[in-house]
Design an enzyme around this catalytic site. Structure first.
Site, PDB file in Angstrom:
ATOM      1  N   GLU A 418       0.811  -1.217   0.000  1.00 19.50           N
ATOM      2  CA  GLU A 418       0.000   0.000   0.000  1.00 19.50           C
ATOM      3  C   GLU A 418       0.844   1.267   0.000  1.00 19.50           C
ATOM      4  OE1 GLU A 418      -2.748  -1.095   3.212  1.00 19.50           O
ATOM      5  OE2 GLU A 418      -4.195  -1.429   1.635  1.00 19.50           O
ATOM      6  N   GLU A 488      -4.198 -10.555   0.114  1.00 20.23           N
ATOM      7  CA  GLU A 488      -4.972 -10.503   1.359  1.00 20.23           C
ATOM      8  C   GLU A 488      -6.410 -10.837   1.009  1.00 20.23           C
ATOM      9  OE1 GLU A 488      -4.490  -6.797   3.583  1.00 20.23           O
ATOM     10  OE2 GLU A 488      -2.390  -6.713   2.981  1.00 20.23           O
TER      11      GLU A 488
HETATM   12  C1  GAL Z   1      -5.002  -4.011   4.128  1.00 23.22           C
HETATM   13  C2  GAL Z   1      -3.589  -3.797   4.580  1.00 23.22           C
HETATM   14  C3  GAL Z   1      -3.262  -4.541   5.849  1.00 23.22           C
HETATM   15  C4  GAL Z   1      -4.357  -4.355   6.845  1.00 23.22           C
HETATM   16  C5  GAL Z   1      -5.645  -4.825   6.263  1.00 23.22           C
HETATM   17  C6  GAL Z   1      -6.818  -4.636   7.187  1.00 23.22           C
HETATM   18  O1  GAL Z   1      -5.414  -2.959   3.346  1.00 23.22           O
HETATM   19  O2  GAL Z   1      -2.677  -4.166   3.595  1.00 23.22           O
HETATM   20  O3  GAL Z   1      -2.045  -4.082   6.334  1.00 23.22           O
HETATM   21  O4  GAL Z   1      -4.480  -3.018   7.154  1.00 23.22           O
HETATM   22  O5  GAL Z   1      -5.943  -4.084   5.122  1.00 23.22           O
HETATM   23  O6  GAL Z   1      -6.695  -5.233   8.386  1.00 23.22           O
END
Ligand code: GAL
Length: 975
Positions: A418, A488
């Site tokens: 990010e 993620e």
């Molecule tokens: C994503 C980010 C993570 C964490 C997650 C939410 O956008 O890469 O570091 O913030 O969201 O828990």
């Protein structure tokens, strides 16, 4: 003339990565003979600003006797019982004004001093380096009064040459650490801000002729079975691999037949690099990673990531982790079928990667880079797109790659997380490609994928993943040719995530979708004397993001959450499903490399009301992708009750990550079923007895009570108050649950903030009106209207009671009134039992909690647990503990048991507080047991989804308000 003073030393706020450190080099565990660990108690002084004190403290002999002490490695905010400041949590926002590269005057600065003697057997000659594995966020270092330099890059190693400065005794090492620096702008990861020397500091002897940097190139040709080994070394030497009979010069290649390394069969060869002055132990894994035909392949095969994002976290020590904790993480992952880790969002402690090599995990190794806070300023001034910052970015890339390049487990480099888009990222990518062409690149934040070899998204919903899998997602041409992964997904915050099984189906359907990494491995709840585990705001932070820091598959103390149990089931590398014929199973090997020769297959027969028995099953050692149908032993269909087969794949012998007998995969099917479509998991399966009719007795009205069989009701309200001899309260209709984090949703998706919309509607404050309590010849009918104040929406519920001498039957019908746009949290009844009814037994899904979109791991069978053990201790209290697909449940006090049978199968929850108390609690410590065991008997619950950061509940798991009918039979009997 006016003078202006810029507070703080310049190195803090210049954009450079630092001064004086040696170039980065490959890491390996040093032997104790040449390493002096400098961990332990150090003198410590905390100042509120960067320049509150001069540098006199760094001089040998400076009097630090009135200073405090602290432990290194460690974060100062987690030591000193609050005397050294406090942790702070923000997700995206920087906790200081965004004005890069400047930082506030308020800049907690910790001066650390330690004196040491060289051990008597410290080798003579050569030189020495002082090595820091990780310091947050900026350090300035002196040895014996000489300044060695400064550095930034918190989770990266830094070494300084110190040979000439060392004395046999009385060395003084002084380190000034600033919490904030220009480097902080590059370290906006979603986690606690935890300053300090949090990884080891050590003095390393470097003999004359020591190895410098070296690169192990060990590839594998899957067509020929040959491995190619070449070790390039700054200092020439010889490489020996005894097992392969190899003895070659550095820079020379050897081609030999080898067993390849992969995450399932992590074959390592012990080797040695010998230079004139040093012998470096190597562990070599042969493997080749490539993007080919639009797929990410290792050793010629498509791999499927069953991954997690891992931050380094310990509830007592923050990002300081000992080796035992790192090993525990890897063992827990392996035992839960996880095969991949993304090191979010920085390189982990280097020893962690050794464990991944040894025990077998695919690793995406991510640079220590995140500038997410610039999102809030429309990415204006983003360091990732500003040439003045590029040297700092390149330094971070180099320190990551050089340190970790010799680990076979690392299969992808990731530029960071990010950080928007920009030239700095492109520069990093070019440098990494040039330095290490053997590994593809990952970065999620740039949809053009111009710098990456894989297309990666976070939190894409199922439909989008499906489109990408079908290559119907459009996008730039280059991207369309790339393999896809979810770096993620499935935000594991609180109770959840839901929808894992549906994602897995997509990964298994579309070749292009090569799996994903659940966000995230562990809740970052810090130990707290009052709250148990603390989250954002608990330390009085002005700016914070609350419980968003607790979103892991492990609770802070590393207890697996139900989400982890679910994930382990969903990603099983062996699929065991009902076969085509009755009493047969289909077994499919979903490994990418391993065959099934390491497994023992058993089938266990379990009937409601009869003891289980187990047989072994003959299953051929299928290769990856192989599938076979296996007949189960004949058994008579049970005369009463239902019976199930549970087929298990367990380890036939011990492996380095689990003992013999550890169950890797299992599946169920009804035993003695005649209709193969009548298969696993669904309520009312083969052999399921019908719910007793329990009819015949007439209600009698006496002294303001209605007596019906074993039950007594209040005549006015129709509320059940006694069952057999047991005083009870209720049941009455209940539609609300203490909102989960996923029910609450995320600030950026208001439509998915169900909890808010439920409370705007008033579902947490329903009013109950009794419209009629009518005894008939053999029933008592209680008509109610349940509705929130201020609304015309309602649920009309009719509770129709009937009984024989022992059994009390409740038939419930529910009719919604009005236009219900929102799903219901739950639909069922709630009743209270005396607190002594603390032991539960049930036949149905278990042993763990389960919800409609997270119930793969619920095994149908007989389970028992105490009420106190039924719940899950989520850091922020919320709905938890439901058991799904329950045919009957009973609670007892050791003398009497209250039994509930249901049709259709139901979900039950028992806890010592109400949903309202649960919802009001901010921490677990706010909940204290009352004098009632509250029992929810749910016809249905709304799914969990993943809306705390991602998609909500899939349509098939929504609990729409619509007409419903369900029934229970209650009885109280001797336990
Ligand atoms: C994503 C980010 C993570 C964490 C997650 C939410 O956008 O890469 O570091 O913030 O969201 O828990």
């Amino acid at each position: 003339m006016s003078t202006s003073r810029i507070p703080g030393p310049a190195y803090l706020e210049d954009r450079s990565p630092g001064t004086g450190a040696l170039p980065p080099r490959a890491w390996y565990p040093e032997s104790d003979a040449t390493r002096l660990g400098l961990g332990g108690r150090w003198r410590f002084r905390l100042s509120p600003t960067a320049d509150a004190h001069d540098e006199a403290f760094a001089r040998p002999g400076h009097d630090t006797s009135d200073w405090a002490e602290l432990t290194v490695p460690g974060h100062w905010v987690l030591q000193g019982d609050g005397a050294f400041g406090a942790p702070a949590y923000t997700n995206v926002a920087y906790p200081f004004p965004v004005d890069p590269p400047r930082v506030p005057d308020e800049n907690p600065t910790g001066d650390h001093v330690r004196t040491f003697d060289l051990p008597p057997d410290w080798p003579d000659g050569g030189s020495a380096v002082l090595r820091f594995e990780g310091v947050e966020s900026c350090a300035r270092v002196w040895l014996n009064g000489h300044e060695l330099g400064t550095f930034k890059g918190s989770r990266l190693p830094h070494e300084f040459p110190v040979g000439a400065l060392l004395r046999p005794t009385g060395n003084t090492l002084a380190v000034r650490v600033h919490q904030w620096s220009s480097g902080s702008y590059l370290e906006d990861q979603d986690q606690w801000w935890l300053p300090g020397i949090f990884r080891e500091v050590a003095l390393l002897h470097r003999p004359e002729g020591a190895a410098g940097d070296f690169s192990v190139h060990a590839s594998y040709d899957h067509r020929s079975g040959l491995g190619t080994l070449r070790v390039d070394s700054e200092v020439p030497g010889r490489v020996t691999v005894p097992e392969l009979g190899l003895d070659l010069a550095t820079g020379e290649s050897a081609v030999v037949p080898v067993e390849a390394w992969n995450a399932e069969l992590p074959r390592l060869y012990a080797a040695q690099l010998a230079t004139a002055g040093e012998r470096v132990p190597l562990r070599i894994g042969f493997r080749t990673v490539a993007v080919e035909d639009g797929l990410l392949k290792v050793n010629g095969r498509r791999i499927l990531f069953r991954g997690v994002n891992r931050h380094e976290f310990h509830p007592a020590t923050g990002r300081t982790l000992d080796l035992a904790t790192m090993r525990e993480d890897v063992l827990l992952m392996k035992r839960h079928n996880i095969n991949a880790v993304r090191t979010s969002h920085y390189p982990p402690h280097p020893a962690f990667l050794d464990l991944c090599d040894e025990l077998g995990l695919w690793v995406i190794d991510e640079c220590d880079l995140e500038t997410h806070g610039f999102h809030l300023t429309d990415w204006r001034g983003n360091p990732a797109d500003d040439d003045r910052w590029t040297p700092a970015l390149l330094d971070r890339a180099a320190r990551t790659v050089e340190r970790d390049k010799n680990h076979p487990s690392v299969v992808l480099w990731s530029l960071g997380n990010e950080s928007g888009t920009g030239r700095g990222l492109t520069a990093m990518a070019s440098w990494i490609r040039e330095r290490d062409p053997s590994r593809p690149l990952h970065y999620e934040g740039d949809p053009s994928c111009r710098d990456t070899d894989v297309y990666s998204l976070m939190y894409a919903d199922h439909a989008e993943v499906d489109r990408i899998g079908r290559r119907a997602d459009g996008g730039p041409e280059h991207r369309a040719r790339l393999p896809f992964l979810l770096c993620e997904y499935a935000h594991a915050m609180g109770n959840g995530p839901g929808g894992l099984a549906e994602y897995q189906r997509l990964f298994e359907t579309h070749e292009r979708c090569q799996g994903g990494f659940v966000w995230e491995w562990i809740d970052h709840g810090l130990d707290h004397p009052r709250f148990g585990h603390a989250y954002g705001g608990d330390f009085g932070e002005e700016l914070h993001d609350g419980a968003f820091v607790c979103d892991g598959l492990l609770l802070p103390d590393r207890t697996p959450s139900p989400g982890l149990t679910e994930y382990a089931k969903v990603i099983e590398p062996v699929r065991i499903a009902p076969g085509d014929g009755p009493d047969s199973v289909r077994i499919t090997n979903l490994h990418d490399f391993a065959d099934l020769s390491g497994f023992l297959f058993t089938c266990t027969h379990e009937a409601d009301g009869a003891g289980p028995f187990t047989r072994t099953l003959d299953v051929p050692p299928l290769g990856p992708g192989g599938s076979v149908e296996v007949e189960l032993p004949p058994v008579p269909r049970p005369a009463t009750g239902e019976a199930w087969w549970t087929v298990r794949a367990s380890l036939a012998g011990p492996v380095p990550w689990a003992p013999s007998g550890h169950t890797v995969a299992w599946g169920q099917l009804p035993a003695g079923a005649t209709d193969p479509t009548d298969s696993a998991g669904s309520a009312g399966s083969a052999g399921r007895p019908a719910l007793p009719r329990a009819r015949g007795l007439a209600p009698r009205v006496r002294d303001g009570l209605v007596v019906l069989g074993p039950a007594a009701f209040e005549a006015g309200t129709g509320r059940l108050i006694r069952l057999g001899g047991v005083p009870v309260s209720g049941p009455r209709l209940d539609v609300w649950r203490a909102p989960t984090d996923n029910d609450r949703g995320a600030p950026w998706t208001p439509a998915d903030q169900l909890a808010r919309r439920w409370s705007e509607l008033g579902l947490h404050r329903m009013r109950h009106r009794t419209d009629g309590v009518e005894p008939t010849a053999d029933t008592l009918e209680v008509r109610t209207r349940v509705a929130p104040a201020g609304s015309a929406l309602a649920l009309r519920a009719v509770l129709r009671w009937s009984a024989d001498a022992e059994l009390l039957r409740l038939d419930v019908t529910v009719e919604p009134e009005g236009d219900w746009e929102l799903p219901l949290p739950r639909l069922g009844v709630r009743m209270g039992l005396p607190s002594a009814f603390g032991r539960a037994r049930w036949f149905g899904g278990g042993p763990g909690e389960a919800y409609p979109d997270s119930r793969s791991a619920a095994r149908i069978g007989l389970h028992r647990l105490n009420v106190d053990a039924l719940g899950t201790r989520y850091v922020r209290p919320q709905e938890n503990g439901a058991r799904a697909d329950v045919r009957w449940a009973q609670l007892d006090d050791g003398v009497t048991s209250v039994r509930i049978e249901g049709d259709p199968a139901f979900s039950f929850t028992a806890r010592r507080w109400t949903s309202e108390q649960l919802a009001a609690a901010r921490h677990r410590t706010d909940l204290t047991p009352g004098d009632t065991v509250w029992l929810n008997l749910d016809h249905a619950q709304h799914g969990l989804g993943s809306a705390s950061c991602g998609p909500g509940v899939l349509p098939e798991h929504r609990l729409t308000a619509e007409p419903a009918a369900f029934a229970f039979v209650l009885s109280a009997r001797t336990a």
